[in-house]
Design an enzyme around this catalytic site. Structure first.
Site, PDB file in Angstrom:
ATOM      1  N   GLY A  11       6.050   0.026   4.276  1.00  0.00           N
ATOM      2  CA  GLY A  11       7.315  -1.124   3.626  1.00  0.00           C
ATOM      3  C   GLY A  11       8.595   0.141   3.725  1.00  0.00           C
ATOM      4  O   GLY A  11       8.382   1.238   4.031  1.00  0.00           O
ATOM      5  N   GLN A  12       9.519  -0.454   3.090  1.00  0.00           N
ATOM      6  CA  GLN A  12      10.901   0.285   2.759  1.00  0.00           C
ATOM      7  C   GLN A  12      10.841   1.628   2.023  1.00  0.00           C
ATOM      8  O   GLN A  12      10.726   2.754   2.636  1.00  0.00           O
ATOM      9  CB  GLN A  12      11.852  -0.589   2.124  1.00  0.00           C
ATOM     10  CG  GLN A  12      12.168  -1.798   2.921  1.00  0.00           C
ATOM     11  CD  GLN A  12      13.481  -2.361   1.843  1.00  0.00           C
ATOM     12  OE1 GLN A  12      14.490  -2.259   2.210  1.00  0.00           O
ATOM     13  NE2 GLN A  12      13.219  -3.235   0.765  1.00  0.00           N
ATOM     14  N   ILE A  39      -5.297  -2.508  -0.901  1.00  0.00           N
ATOM     15  CA  ILE A  39      -5.716  -2.339  -2.406  1.00  0.00           C
ATOM     16  C   ILE A  39      -6.069  -3.548  -3.088  1.00  0.00           C
ATOM     17  O   ILE A  39      -6.573  -3.366  -4.244  1.00  0.00           O
ATOM     18  CB  ILE A  39      -4.469  -1.786  -3.081  1.00  0.00           C
ATOM     19  CG1 ILE A  39      -3.256  -2.642  -3.054  1.00  0.00           C
ATOM     20  CG2 ILE A  39      -4.037  -0.323  -2.641  1.00  0.00           C
ATOM     21  CD1 ILE A  39      -2.219  -2.266  -4.161  1.00  0.00           C
ATOM     22  N   TYR A  63       3.687  -7.390  -3.093  1.00  0.00           N
ATOM     23  CA  TYR A  63       3.945  -8.823  -2.500  1.00  0.00           C
ATOM     24  C   TYR A  63       5.254  -8.960  -3.159  1.00  0.00           C
ATOM     25  O   TYR A  63       5.415  -9.143  -4.156  1.00  0.00           O
ATOM     26  CB  TYR A  63       2.865  -9.885  -2.900  1.00  0.00           C
ATOM     27  CG  TYR A  63       3.286 -11.137  -2.922  1.00  0.00           C
ATOM     28  CD1 TYR A  63       2.658 -12.017  -1.764  1.00  0.00           C
ATOM     29  CD2 TYR A  63       4.071 -11.925  -3.392  1.00  0.00           C
ATOM     30  CE1 TYR A  63       3.042 -13.197  -1.313  1.00  0.00           C
ATOM     31  CE2 TYR A  63       4.738 -13.357  -2.905  1.00  0.00           C
ATOM     32  CZ  TYR A  63       4.005 -13.934  -2.050  1.00  0.00           C
ATOM     33  OH  TYR A  63       4.221 -15.157  -1.708  1.00  0.00           O
ATOM     34  N   ASP A 104      13.023  -5.007 -11.510  1.00  0.00           N
ATOM     35  CA  ASP A 104      14.069  -5.669 -12.591  1.00  0.00           C
ATOM     36  C   ASP A 104      13.756  -6.981 -13.036  1.00  0.00           C
ATOM     37  O   ASP A 104      14.467  -7.473 -13.762  1.00  0.00           O
ATOM     38  CB  ASP A 104      15.505  -5.490 -12.092  1.00  0.00           C
ATOM     39  CG  ASP A 104      15.978  -6.002 -10.570  1.00  0.00           C
ATOM     40  OD1 ASP A 104      14.871  -6.115  -9.876  1.00  0.00           O
ATOM     41  OD2 ASP A 104      16.787  -6.552 -10.436  1.00  0.00           O
ATOM     42  N   TYR A 127       6.930 -14.383  -9.488  1.00  0.00           N
ATOM     43  CA  TYR A 127       6.773 -12.901  -8.797  1.00  0.00           C
ATOM     44  C   TYR A 127       7.000 -12.068 -10.102  1.00  0.00           C
ATOM     45  O   TYR A 127       6.262 -10.927 -10.266  1.00  0.00           O
ATOM     46  CB  TYR A 127       8.015 -12.768  -7.928  1.00  0.00           C
ATOM     47  CG  TYR A 127       8.475 -11.223  -7.765  1.00  0.00           C
ATOM     48  CD1 TYR A 127       7.611 -10.360  -6.725  1.00  0.00           C
ATOM     49  CD2 TYR A 127       9.531 -10.481  -8.113  1.00  0.00           C
ATOM     50  CE1 TYR A 127       7.751  -9.395  -6.336  1.00  0.00           C
ATOM     51  CE2 TYR A 127       9.917  -9.329  -7.778  1.00  0.00           C
ATOM     52  CZ  TYR A 127       8.985  -8.783  -6.827  1.00  0.00           C
ATOM     53  OH  TYR A 127       9.295  -7.266  -6.557  1.00  0.00           O
ATOM     54  N   LYS A 131       4.509  -9.034 -11.423  1.00  0.00           N
ATOM     55  CA  LYS A 131       4.795  -7.762 -11.509  1.00  0.00           C
ATOM     56  C   LYS A 131       4.600  -7.081 -12.874  1.00  0.00           C
ATOM     57  O   LYS A 131       4.341  -5.919 -13.049  1.00  0.00           O
ATOM     58  CB  LYS A 131       6.273  -7.256 -11.066  1.00  0.00           C
ATOM     59  CG  LYS A 131       6.595  -7.498  -9.572  1.00  0.00           C
ATOM     60  CD  LYS A 131       5.928  -6.588  -8.569  1.00  0.00           C
ATOM     61  CE  LYS A 131       6.464  -5.261  -8.545  1.00  0.00           C
ATOM     62  NZ  LYS A 131       5.462  -4.485  -7.589  1.00  0.00           N
TER      63      LYS A 131
HETATM   64  N1  NAP Z   1      12.482  -4.840  -2.143  1.00  0.00           N
HETATM   65  C1  NAP Z   1      13.273  -5.327  -3.133  1.00  0.00           C
HETATM   66  O1  NAP Z   1      14.428  -5.612  -3.237  1.00  0.00           O
HETATM   67  C2  NAP Z   1      12.559  -4.862  -4.611  1.00  0.00           C
HETATM   68  C3  NAP Z   1      13.244  -4.991  -5.665  1.00  0.00           C
HETATM   69  C4  NAP Z   1      12.760  -4.513  -6.805  1.00  0.00           C
HETATM   70  C5  NAP Z   1      11.538  -3.911  -6.861  1.00  0.00           C
HETATM   71  N2  NAP Z   1      10.907  -3.621  -5.749  1.00  0.00           N
HETATM   72  C6  NAP Z   1       9.473  -2.900  -5.765  1.00  0.00           C
HETATM   73  O2  NAP Z   1       9.874  -1.704  -5.063  1.00  0.00           O
HETATM   74  C7  NAP Z   1       8.382  -1.393  -4.412  1.00  0.00           C
HETATM   75  C8  NAP Z   1       8.413  -1.048  -2.743  1.00  0.00           C
HETATM   76  O3  NAP Z   1       9.216  -2.257  -2.182  1.00  0.00           O
HETATM   77  P1  NAP Z   1       9.578  -2.263  -0.917  1.00  0.00           P
HETATM   78  O4  NAP Z   1      10.709  -3.176  -0.464  1.00  0.00           O
HETATM   79  O5  NAP Z   1       9.140  -0.908  -0.102  1.00  0.00           O
HETATM   80  O6  NAP Z   1       8.299  -3.305  -0.242  1.00  0.00           O
HETATM   81  P2  NAP Z   1       7.860  -3.665   1.139  1.00  0.00           P
HETATM   82  O7  NAP Z   1       8.937  -3.304   1.964  1.00  0.00           O
HETATM   83  O8  NAP Z   1       7.708  -5.151   1.118  1.00  0.00           O
HETATM   84  O9  NAP Z   1       6.516  -2.839   1.346  1.00  0.00           O
HETATM   85  C9  NAP Z   1       5.286  -3.347   0.698  1.00  0.00           C
HETATM   86  C10 NAP Z   1       4.140  -2.880   1.845  1.00  0.00           C
HETATM   87  O10 NAP Z   1       3.052  -3.214   1.109  1.00  0.00           O
HETATM   88  C11 NAP Z   1       2.056  -3.637   2.137  1.00  0.00           C
HETATM   89  N3  NAP Z   1       0.975  -4.310   1.229  1.00  0.00           N
HETATM   90  C12 NAP Z   1       1.116  -5.868   1.064  1.00  0.00           C
HETATM   91  N4  NAP Z   1      -0.211  -6.014   0.516  1.00  0.00           N
HETATM   92  C13 NAP Z   1      -0.787  -5.012   0.623  1.00  0.00           C
HETATM   93  C14 NAP Z   1      -2.220  -4.678   0.137  1.00  0.00           C
HETATM   94  N5  NAP Z   1      -3.040  -5.610  -0.234  1.00  0.00           N
HETATM   95  N6  NAP Z   1      -2.442  -3.210   0.463  1.00  0.00           N
HETATM   96  C15 NAP Z   1      -1.881  -2.197   0.767  1.00  0.00           C
HETATM   97  N7  NAP Z   1      -0.670  -2.603   1.251  1.00  0.00           N
HETATM   98  C16 NAP Z   1      -0.191  -3.766   1.013  1.00  0.00           C
HETATM   99  C17 NAP Z   1       3.210  -4.546   2.917  1.00  0.00           C
HETATM  100  O11 NAP Z   1       2.606  -4.922   4.141  1.00  0.00           O
HETATM  101  P3  NAP Z   1       2.966  -6.378   4.687  1.00  0.00           P
HETATM  102  O12 NAP Z   1       4.347  -6.106   5.080  1.00  0.00           O
HETATM  103  O13 NAP Z   1       1.974  -6.447   6.056  1.00  0.00           O
HETATM  104  O14 NAP Z   1       2.785  -7.458   3.548  1.00  0.00           O
HETATM  105  C18 NAP Z   1       4.413  -3.614   3.020  1.00  0.00           C
HETATM  106  O15 NAP Z   1       3.943  -2.597   4.052  1.00  0.00           O
HETATM  107  C19 NAP Z   1       7.305  -2.454  -4.781  1.00  0.00           C
HETATM  108  O16 NAP Z   1       6.640  -2.446  -5.766  1.00  0.00           O
HETATM  109  C20 NAP Z   1       8.620  -3.686  -5.198  1.00  0.00           C
HETATM  110  O17 NAP Z   1       8.109  -4.767  -5.927  1.00  0.00           O
HETATM  111  C21 NAP Z   1      11.544  -4.081  -4.609  1.00  0.00           C
END
Ligand code: NAP
Length: 288
Positions: A11-12, A39, A63, A104, A127, A131
């Site tokens: 992911g990002q 996981i 998610y 947040d 969501y 979280k």
């Molecule tokens: N994005 C935002 O704007 C935002 C804002 C606030 C907080 N956050 C938090 O920041 C953290 C990182 O976010 P991100 O944007 O980097 O997330 P992301 O790009 O959606 O990456 C999450 C990764 O986790 C994988 N994943 C999903 N289910 C899984 C499982 N059961 N086991 C292992 N891997 C799994 C996803 O695979 P798939 O793509 O195949 O599902 C994806 O590669 C997260 O905790 C998120 O809640 C994000």
């Protein structure tokens, strides 16, 4: 050599950790994603952690489909809540340190001053509920740090910056809400901050201060301001029309205000955090 296991690494944030890990010699990074470590599967998680024996786990798996979570809250809870328990169950009683990422969206948005970690959580969406459940599971382990972040974007993956760029290239005008205020976070900055914390603890043999920490870039904006800046920085000619949330229907409710106070993480770990505009410019250079 410290072993650092990263989950959800495709992911990002996970991708940004891959980039920043290249600056850290003497650590053994294990990057996994759902295809190598799911996981949400307790047996696989236990087995993987038992075999790889990490000193640190950084959980980036999540998610993140905020609107879709309203119609499939069980899936959101499985990945954002139950799966975190699978990790802490697997490291129970060990000295493994755990960094878990939250959002947040656990705040209700009723504040008009930046949220400190001590303000009680009160999520508005499925969501956010999932979280918050993940935070509680993470904190059951004595060596856990929960980092709440907001409005995450990166040159990797899908995010608001890329959506605005794509649409601004195709359309003459875009409608973007101007009544929700927060702070964007460049995932590269968060990844660097995480590694500063991890390496500082390892190098100085100091205890990690477990607990909840807020992290975003510095500064404040609305989604409208953010979109205007993205388009301006890209040199595109697209008009941004400010609209109200009530005119942009989504399934999930989101906090009206989710600016976070970051004093705790800055003071505890001696971090200096860039302003969101400075970091946006850096990311946009990579996207050009
Ligand atoms: N994005 C935002 O704007 C935002 C804002 C606030 C907080 N956050 C938090 O920041 C953290 C990182 O976010 P991100 O944007 O980097 O997330 P992301 O790009 O959606 O990456 C999450 C990764 O986790 C994988 N994943 C999903 N289910 C899984 C499982 N059961 N086991 C292992 N891997 C799994 C996803 O695979 P798939 O793509 O195949 O599902 C994806 O590669 C997260 O905790 C998120 O809640 C994000």
């Amino acid at each position: 050599m410290a072993i650092i296991l990263i989950t959800g690494a495709d992911g990002q944030l996970g991708n940004e950790l891959k980039v920043v890990s290249k600056n850290f010699y003497g650590y053994d990074f294990i990057f996994t994603d759902i295809n190598s470590l799911d996981i949400s599967n307790p047996e696989q998680t236990l087995e993987f952690i038992k075999n790889s024996r990490p000193d640190w786990i950084i959980n980036c798996a999540s998610y993140n489909l905020v609107d879709k979570a309203e119609s499939e809250p069980e899936t959101a809870m499985l990945i954002n809540g139950t799966a975190v328990k699978n990790i802490t169950d697997a490291i129970r009683g060990s000295e493994c340190k755990f960094i878990h990422i939250s959002s947040d969206y656990i705040y209700n948005g009723n504040s008009n001053v930046p949220y400190s970690e001590s303000v009680p959580a009160n999520p508005l969406s499925a969501y956010g509920v999932s979280k918050l459940a993940g935070e509680k599971e993470a904190l059951r382990h004595h060596g856990s740090m929960v980092i709440r972040t907001s409005w995450l974007y990166s040159s990797f993956g899908n995010n608001f910056v890329k959506t605005i760029l794509r649409n601004a290239k195709e359309k003459e005008s875009l409608r973007v809400i101007f009544d929700k205020t927060g702070t964007p976070t460049y995932a590269a900055d968060l990844a660097a901050a995480i590694m500063q914390i991890v390496s500082g603890v390892i190098r100085n043999h100091i205890a990690m201060n477990a607990g909840i920490y807020n992290y975003s870039n510095e500064g404040v904006c609305t989604w409208y301001d953010f979109a205007v800046e993205i388009i301006r920085e890209a040199g595109l000619n697209c008009n941004v029309i400010p609209i109200l949330t009530k005119d942009f229907k989504t399934d999930a409710l989101r906090p009206v205000y989710s600016v976070m106070d970051k004093s705790k993480i800055k003071e505890n770990y001696n971090l200096s955090i860039p302003h969101w505009r400075t970091s946006l410019v850096k990311c946009m250079k990579l996207l050009k």
